[in-house]
Motif scaffolding. Sequence first.
Motif, mmCIF file in Angstrom:
data_model
loop_
_atom_site.group_PDB
_atom_site.id
_atom_site.type_symbol
_atom_site.label_atom_id
_atom_site.label_comp_id
_atom_site.label_asym_id
_atom_site.label_seq_id
_atom_site.Cartn_x
_atom_site.Cartn_y
_atom_site.Cartn_z
ATOM 1 N N LEU A 186 46.868 45.443 33.158
ATOM 2 C CA LEU A 186 46.828 46.030 33.879
ATOM 3 C C LEU A 186 47.233 45.303 35.579
ATOM 4 C CD1 LEU A 186 47.454 49.879 33.012
ATOM 5 C CD2 LEU A 186 49.490 47.958 32.358
ATOM 6 N N HIS A 187 46.192 44.720 35.763
ATOM 7 C CA HIS A 187 45.844 44.096 37.086
ATOM 8 C C HIS A 187 47.017 43.239 37.036
ATOM 9 C CE1 HIS A 187 43.999 42.861 40.627
ATOM 10 N NE2 HIS A 187 43.986 43.349 40.650
ATOM 11 N N TRP A 188 46.250 42.327 36.278
ATOM 12 C CA TRP A 188 47.730 41.319 35.877
ATOM 13 C C TRP A 188 48.428 41.552 35.893
ATOM 14 C CZ3 TRP A 188 48.107 36.056 36.311
ATOM 15 C CH2 TRP A 188 49.204 35.509 35.412
ATOM 16 N N ASP A 189 49.651 42.167 35.061
ATOM 17 C CA ASP A 189 50.562 42.132 34.594
ATOM 18 C C ASP A 189 51.687 42.693 35.541
ATOM 19 O OD1 ASP A 189 52.611 42.816 31.838
ATOM 20 O OD2 ASP A 189 52.704 44.548 33.346
ATOM 21 N N VAL A 190 50.958 43.437 36.833
ATOM 22 C CA VAL A 190 52.254 43.649 38.042
ATOM 23 C C VAL A 190 51.216 42.941 39.318
ATOM 24 C CG1 VAL A 190 51.480 45.546 39.833
ATOM 25 C CG2 VAL A 190 51.894 46.063 37.495
ATOM 26 N N ASN A 191 50.072 42.195 39.259
ATOM 27 C CA ASN A 191 49.811 40.638 40.784
ATOM 28 C C ASN A 191 50.626 39.739 40.241
ATOM 29 O OD1 ASN A 191 48.535 42.720 42.960
ATOM 30 N ND2 ASN A 191 47.574 43.009 40.862
ATOM 31 N N ASN A 192 50.658 39.289 39.206
ATOM 32 C CA ASN A 192 51.359 37.946 38.597
ATOM 33 C C ASN A 192 52.576 38.623 39.904
ATOM 34 O OD1 ASN A 192 52.296 35.753 37.548
ATOM 35 N ND2 ASN A 192 52.995 36.645 36.348
ATOM 36 N N GLY A 193 53.706 38.923 38.924
ATOM 37 C CA GLY A 193 54.835 39.126 39.806
ATOM 38 C C GLY A 193 55.192 39.478 41.349
ATOM 39 N N ILE A 194 53.706 40.723 42.241
ATOM 40 C CA ILE A 194 54.053 40.032 43.408
ATOM 41 C C ILE A 194 53.584 39.485 44.271
ATOM 42 C CG2 ILE A 194 52.551 41.484 45.144
ATOM 43 C CD1 ILE A 194 51.933 44.323 43.938
ATOM 44 N N ALA A 195 52.351 38.384 43.609
ATOM 45 C CA ALA A 195 51.687 37.216 44.232
ATOM 46 C C ALA A 195 53.210 36.018 44.637
ATOM 47 C CB ALA A 195 50.918 36.458 42.911
ATOM 48 N N ARG A 196 53.986 35.849 43.175
ATOM 49 C CA ARG A 196 55.213 35.192 42.927
ATOM 50 C C ARG A 196 55.983 35.459 44.285
ATOM 51 N NH1 ARG A 196 59.878 34.049 39.113
ATOM 52 N NH2 ARG A 196 61.072 32.631 40.572
ATOM 53 N N PHE B 225 53.303 42.243 51.857
ATOM 54 C CA PHE B 225 51.959 43.594 52.423
ATOM 55 C C PHE B 225 51.396 43.939 50.646
ATOM 56 C CE2 PHE B 225 52.247 47.990 51.814
ATOM 57 C CZ PHE B 225 51.274 48.209 52.922
ATOM 58 N N ALA B 226 52.231 44.181 49.568
ATOM 59 C CA ALA B 226 51.505 44.849 48.599
ATOM 60 C C ALA B 226 50.358 43.834 48.328
ATOM 61 C CB ALA B 226 52.694 44.686 47.702
ATOM 62 N N ILE B 227 50.201 42.534 48.066
ATOM 63 C CA ILE B 227 49.568 40.914 47.646
ATOM 64 C C ILE B 227 48.148 41.570 49.066
ATOM 65 C CG2 ILE B 227 49.808 38.819 48.511
ATOM 66 C CD1 ILE B 227 49.142 40.192 45.020
ATOM 67 N N LYS B 228 48.825 41.627 49.647
ATOM 68 C CA LYS B 228 47.431 41.792 50.792
ATOM 69 C C LYS B 228 46.294 42.659 50.719
ATOM 70 C CE LYS B 228 49.145 39.043 54.938
ATOM 71 N NZ LYS B 228 49.759 38.362 56.410
ATOM 72 N N ARG B 229 47.190 43.730 50.245
ATOM 73 C CA ARG B 229 46.651 45.102 49.884
ATOM 74 C C ARG B 229 45.218 45.105 48.563
ATOM 75 N NH1 ARG B 229 49.498 50.143 47.803
ATOM 76 N NH2 ARG B 229 48.121 52.071 48.464
ATOM 77 N N ALA B 230 46.508 44.439 47.700
ATOM 78 C CA ALA B 230 45.750 44.313 46.425
ATOM 79 C C ALA B 230 44.095 43.118 46.222
ATOM 80 C CB ALA B 230 46.703 43.210 45.847
ATOM 81 N N MET B 231 44.566 42.052 47.441
ATOM 82 C CA MET B 231 42.916 41.629 47.840
ATOM 83 C C MET B 231 41.785 42.370 48.206
ATOM 84 S SD MET B 231 44.188 38.090 48.376
ATOM 85 C CE MET B 231 45.583 37.632 49.613
ATOM 86 N N GLN B 232 42.376 43.132 49.557
ATOM 87 C CA GLN B 232 41.395 44.401 49.469
ATOM 88 C C GLN B 232 40.754 44.855 48.652
ATOM 89 O OE1 GLN B 232 43.789 45.805 52.944
ATOM 90 N NE2 GLN B 232 43.979 44.341 54.424
ATOM 91 N N GLU B 233 41.485 45.373 47.928
ATOM 92 C CA GLU B 233 40.896 46.882 46.883
ATOM 93 C C GLU B 233 39.834 45.417 45.954
ATOM 94 O OE1 GLU B 233 44.683 48.252 45.734
ATOM 95 O OE2 GLU B 233 44.505 49.405 47.539
ATOM 96 N N ASN B 234 40.137 44.360 45.541
ATOM 97 C CA ASN B 234 39.710 43.705 45.057
ATOM 98 C C ASN B 234 39.220 41.943 44.957
ATOM 99 O OD1 ASN B 234 38.690 42.716 42.362
ATOM 100 N ND2 ASN B 234 39.862 42.972 41.298
ATOM 101 N N PRO B 235 38.422 42.162 45.285
ATOM 102 C CA PRO B 235 37.815 40.813 46.371
ATOM 103 C C PRO B 235 37.782 39.775 45.131
ATOM 104 C CG PRO B 235 35.228 42.069 45.918
ATOM 105 C CD PRO B 235 37.120 43.518 45.667
ATOM 106 N N ASN B 236 37.968 40.212 43.446
ATOM 107 C CA ASN B 236 38.018 38.527 42.703
ATOM 108 C C ASN B 236 39.597 38.086 43.010
ATOM 109 O OD1 ASN B 236 35.723 38.634 42.150
ATOM 110 N ND2 ASN B 236 36.162 40.100 40.351
ATOM 111 N N LEU B 237 40.146 39.094 43.961
ATOM 112 C CA LEU B 237 42.149 38.663 43.853
ATOM 113 C C LEU B 237 42.086 37.275 44.802
ATOM 114 C CD1 LEU B 237 44.519 38.552 42.583
ATOM 115 C CD2 LEU B 237 45.088 40.277 43.960
ATOM 116 N N LYS B 238 42.061 36.111 44.511
ATOM 117 C CA LYS B 238 42.711 35.170 46.266
ATOM 118 C C LYS B 238 44.069 34.851 45.970
ATOM 119 C CE LYS B 238 37.775 34.290 46.266
ATOM 120 N NZ LYS B 238 37.717 35.659 47.596
ATOM 121 N N ILE B 239 44.920 35.040 46.627
ATOM 122 C CA ILE B 239 46.776 34.405 46.625
ATOM 123 C C ILE B 239 46.342 33.642 47.922
ATOM 124 C CG2 ILE B 239 48.452 35.254 46.241
ATOM 125 C CD1 ILE B 239 47.103 35.613 43.562
#
Length: 670
Positions: free
Chosen positions: A616-626, A637-651
């Motif tokens: 589910l993390h991938w299924d949503v954030n793939n689209g937000i990143a694009r 805004f949304a992808i920056k917030r997602a990166m703050q919540e999960n340090p393994n996410l680097k966009i």
Amino acid sequence: MNTTEFKSAIQEGIPTQLPEKKPYNKAVNHAPKRKDILSKSEKRLAVQNALRYFAPEHHALLAPEFLEELRQYGRIYMYRLRPEYEMKARSLEDYPHRSVQAASIMMMIQNNLDYAVAQHPHELITYGGNGAVFQNWAQYRLTMKYLSEMTDEQTLVMYSGHPMGLFPSHKDAPRVVVTNGMVIPNYSGRDDYERMNALGVSQYGQMTAGSFMYIGPQGIVHGTTITLMNAARMNGNGEIAGKIFVSSGLGGMSGAQPKATVIAGMVAVIAEINPKVVAIRHQQGWVDEVYEDLDQLIIRMQEARRNKEAVSLAYQGNVVDLWEKLANENISIDLGSDQTSLHNPFAGGYYPVGISLEESNRLMAENPELFQEKVYESLRRQVNAINKLSGNGMYFWDYGNAFLLEAKRAEAEVTKPDGSFTYPSYVQDIMGPLFFDYGFGPFRWVCCSCDPSDLQKTDEIALQVLTKIAKDAPSEIINQLTDNIHWIGEAGKNKLVVGSQARILYADCEGRIKIAEAFNNAVRNGIISAPIVLGRDHHDVSGTDSPFRETSNIYDGSSFTADMAIQNVIGDSFRGATWVSIHNGGGVGWGEVINGGFGMTLDGSEDADRRLKQMLHWDVNNGIARRSWARNESAVFAIKRAMQENPNLKITLPNLTDEKMMDQLFEKMD
């Protein structure tokens, strides 16, 4: 048929002794006859293709029968093979199975073909005029047999409804991988589809039909409600009560419109030409009142406006007659759209004005050129009336059904001098910037117990989770959460269930994961009595690349690319989805969109906990990143917030240009 007999019928697959030929049931809503597009040699090939499912001793009997179906209906459906048992979702223990995940897929397939759910159940078409689960009944029978035998160490591979077979895999692989209509790009025209579908080698899976995730019109009610509420807020004085929304279509997804309008607190006036469809929606309570006389309809509509009622009125007739009546009498309309299936305009998706339903069905098969002329003439008249009402203040939008695209092809007045459309897509104005860019989309679940009390418990769990999230949510998404909390709190009262015990709720990544975790815990602890299937419409932040709908608010030139949808389904498949699907077509038409979907079974296990978080993390954030890379402010805004919540996410984030500098640069070019 008792449970033992039902299990035996599933396990039998394609029977060695053929069932008796079945009479054509005229009481059922059938697909129209498809146009005769195959040459003599191609018809021979189509019959040979169909006979592949049967032992040679049956070929002499079946060959002329299949040829007659092809001549009479334009397709080989194998009506003889249609099962005797009732087509409906059952609890998992009713299905013969070695894998709980496989049993949940069988349940979802049967729900797609439930008579209360499917548009043309005998033709295996769920919605949209051509959105098919399978091409024929042999495919259905063989697929159900494979699923009954499957273990968690196998994957069923499906090519456009055809079960290619069970392949060895592992427990974290998808149990089923579905592709629909994935043809070579240069062969993605309408006649290419008609030819390949008639040959039995490809099919149109729509968005959720061919991926077993359709849950009836409820599946789009929530999104339609959100669209209507925000359209009303954005246009006029912000008041919602008493506003009038005019549109068309009551079958399939479009059937959500009257219910959504009432939930939003407004007056719906929806035209539908098919009396069987009108009767079904009225019986189901999705339409409050039905009118065949336009004068009476307009009197009632005006009364509802004055009284600020929340009511749905159906006009049993052609939508063009409705639009022209409103325009000619200068009646003020607040909101307008269209949900005829214009991705499929010449094969039952759109019925031209001035011609009966029966005559249209005859013309589209026997004289397709004349029928196309009538469709385009009708579209021009419809657009003229809409333009007049819009000039008087109506807010009109394209609902992603290819209305503007097909109207442009008909040379109707729907474009500006620069070639862009006069009217926006609802994604451009509403769903994209307010929802998709923030990761909000149509999260779905289905209770495998088929027990309404389990569905009520899931509603309560989801409400608790969202209420807790809203306490600390940033201001940018608080309105979305508030609307969703209201929705799920009222969902049970609105009697939205058609078919399986299912629910839809717009949620972002945080909401989806936390709700799914809570569901899995409830299954583990026996609070909910059976597994839950998660899914979504492909009409979402990540699953679909569609330049005239889901990605119509992508302005960096990439809206005609499909990397996101392909990456989405690949990523879902190795992060734990129970099944995945990828389709050409869906909503806006064959060759116009690529969309991917998934299903995930929550059985209360630790494996399910692990999978749901990853997938589910991938299924949503793939689209937000694009969307972020396309410079959409909300998505950044949304992808920056997602990166703050999960340090393994680097966009990779976009660097924005100075617009004044760009203006000066290009002024020099002039």
